[in-house]
Design an enzyme around this catalytic site. Sequence first.
Site, short mmCIF file in Angstrom:
data_model
loop_
_atom_site.label_atom_id
_atom_site.label_comp_id
_atom_site.label_asym_id
_atom_site.label_seq_id
_atom_site.Cartn_x
_atom_site.Cartn_y
_atom_site.Cartn_z
N ASP A 1 14.73 -10.92 -9.27
CA ASP A 1 14.63 -9.43 -8.85
C ASP A 1 15.20 -8.56 -9.76
OD1 ASP A 1 14.11 -8.02 -5.84
OD2 ASP A 1 14.98 -6.64 -7.35
N GLN B 1 4.62 -9.32 12.39
CA GLN B 1 4.04 -8.14 11.96
C GLN B 1 2.73 -8.08 11.42
OE1 GLN B 1 6.30 -4.67 10.86
NE2 GLN B 1 4.91 -4.68 8.96
N HIS C 1 12.57 -8.42 0.60
CA HIS C 1 12.54 -8.93 -0.77
C HIS C 1 12.37 -10.49 -0.91
CE1 HIS C 1 13.85 -4.84 -2.67
NE2 HIS C 1 14.24 -4.74 -1.30
N TRP D 1 7.67 -1.38 1.36
CA TRP D 1 6.36 -1.61 0.61
C TRP D 1 5.70 -2.71 1.52
CZ3 TRP D 1 3.21 0.90 -1.80
CH2 TRP D 1 2.22 0.00 -2.54
N ASP E 1 12.23 3.49 -2.00
CA ASP E 1 11.12 3.76 -2.41
C ASP E 1 10.05 4.38 -1.30
OD1 ASP E 1 11.35 1.17 -1.18
OD2 ASP E 1 9.39 0.91 -1.83
N GLN E 2 10.49 4.25 -0.05
CA GLN E 2 9.72 4.82 1.09
C GLN E 2 9.32 6.31 0.98
OE1 GLN E 2 12.39 3.83 4.30
NE2 GLN E 2 12.51 1.64 3.54
N1 UDP Z 1 8.54 -7.58 9.75
C1 UDP Z 1 8.35 -8.21 10.75
N2 UDP Z 1 8.52 -8.00 12.05
C2 UDP Z 1 9.10 -6.92 12.44
C3 UDP Z 1 9.32 -5.91 11.69
C4 UDP Z 1 9.10 -6.22 10.11
O1 UDP Z 1 7.81 -9.35 10.45
O2 UDP Z 1 9.25 -6.59 13.80
C5 UDP Z 1 8.49 -7.59 8.34
C6 UDP Z 1 7.31 -7.01 7.77
O3 UDP Z 1 6.14 -7.68 8.08
C7 UDP Z 1 7.60 -7.00 6.37
C8 UDP Z 1 9.29 -6.82 6.38
O4 UDP Z 1 9.35 -7.40 7.76
O5 UDP Z 1 6.98 -7.89 5.73
C9 UDP Z 1 9.81 -5.57 6.10
O6 UDP Z 1 9.73 -5.11 4.89
P1 UDP Z 1 9.50 -3.77 4.38
O7 UDP Z 1 9.41 -3.91 2.88
O8 UDP Z 1 8.34 -3.00 4.87
O9 UDP Z 1 10.69 -2.88 4.73
P2 UDP Z 1 12.18 -3.15 4.68
O10 UDP Z 1 12.69 -4.03 5.96
O11 UDP Z 1 12.45 -3.91 3.43
O12 UDP Z 1 12.85 -1.95 4.65
#
Ligand code: UDP
Length: 486
Positions: free
Chosen positions: A123, A368, A26, A386, A407-408
């Site tokens: 948000d 990532q 977020h 997301w 939401d996954q």
């Molecule tokens: N991410 C990253 N490196 C990692 C794992 C995740 O930079 O090793 C980043 C990914 O690119 C994304 C965010 O962390 O932008 C994760 O957001 P997402 O909405 O997919 O999942 P959440 O962490 O909120 O469950």
Amino acid sequence: AKMKGEENLGAVVAHVLAFPCPAQGHVNSMLKVAQLLALHDVRVTFVNTDYVHNRLVRFGDIDTLLASYPTLQFKTISDCFTEEDHPGIGDRVGDVINSINLHAKPLLRDILLTQKVTCLIADGVFGSLTNILARQLGITIIHFRAVSACSIWSYLCSPKLLECNELPIRGDEDMDRIICNTPGMENLLRCRDLPSMFRPNRKGHLMSIDSVVFQTQQSLQADAFILNTFEDLEIPVLSQMRLHFPKLFTIGPLHHHLNLRKSEANKASLPNDTNSLKGNLFPVDRSCMVWLDDQPERSVIYVSFGSVALITREELLEIWYGLVNSKKRFLWVMRPHMITGKVGEDQIPVELEEGTKDRGFMAEWTPQDEVLRHKAIGGFLTHSGWNSTLESIEAGVPMICWPYFADQQINSRFVSEVWKLGLDMKDVCDRNIVENIVNDLMVHRQEEFLKSAQKMATLAHKSVIEGGSSYCNLDDLIHYIKSTTL
Ligand code: UDP
């Protein structure tokens, strides 16, 4: 008296306060919204909780960010937890959200007043609080949600589903029942595909379904709504939503949009790849990029479950065996503390160690979006967060979805059944299934999935170039924000 040239400087008056939900996916997307606005000379005050801000300062080069955007500044507020009993930014984020909703009003009001803010972008999980504040102060209120439109729409459909007895979900044996009264996504979702808050036995310390639905409904009263998605991806759902949200700006995929706008603004001074600019809350390990360089094209499956998801020791072993037995190469993000029920070094079966040495690479946190764009990557085993989903779509990488929560569950249904970008493995964790599904994605059905992923990636790219839907929507949004005054 007006200063020389001031009549052209409507932008100078508009001042946005951006207030994200305090979790990785977020904060980094709100930070991208903030950068897109700052690129266009809008003043932005970005408000973090102290806890999040400390991590951003530690793991990101925040000075570069500030130096790159002269109209951007940071402020922090307390989330009312002490250092010792802080729930962190993991799966107890619901507790932090509740605390902010209870306590943050005077803190935000103070910043809004002293900074002469004209527009609050918050948000939507803080929907009620921020609507009240904005109304009291007479400023514009825009809600932003960092999740899919389809998930938001499912929350808004909830009262109707309750009314016609399609909800609540009645238990485990009810999970495959098809949900009907969801216009724009009729007969698509099984109970198990609804966001996990709808489940009777839900994982993690999320907000309750009542409070998610309540906060989401507050966005109907906001002046505008911003979503990180694009028209071609979610048009049937967005058309339904527009019946209720007259000002709905889809401006995603944000990460790609931001990169393009930066090059368009020709700000050579803006570095592309620093951690702060990505909003990392974890230390990035780049050594996997070197390893990837040595792997054949499309040969590696990237495995990451995001910043929040936890995994039990049993699940870890099933996935690990599945990967090793699939004989495919893999790059796996294993966050420290993500495993519940400790696995000691001595407890890792030797065949897993061998298989990993031969074909695997473990990292604690990767860059990532760069990983996904690397030519060695042929698939993504993801928790369907997301941001991860959008990054995969933009990079044209097919997915295996293993959703954890929130939401996954619905994102993964869209990935597999609507967009045909991969396979959904929700609610299952078995080494044979993992092995087969990896081979389906990476070998047997690779061509088919790569083709649809390429197609969707092209649509994503088109949406953010000049004339594309997200591009035009961002221009409209900036225009709207620049018209806000006190
Ligand atoms: N991410 C990253 N490196 C990692 C794992 C995740 O930079 O090793 C980043 C990914 O690119 C994304 C965010 O962390 O932008 C994760 O957001 P997402 O909405 O997919 O999942 P959440 O962490 O909120 O469950």
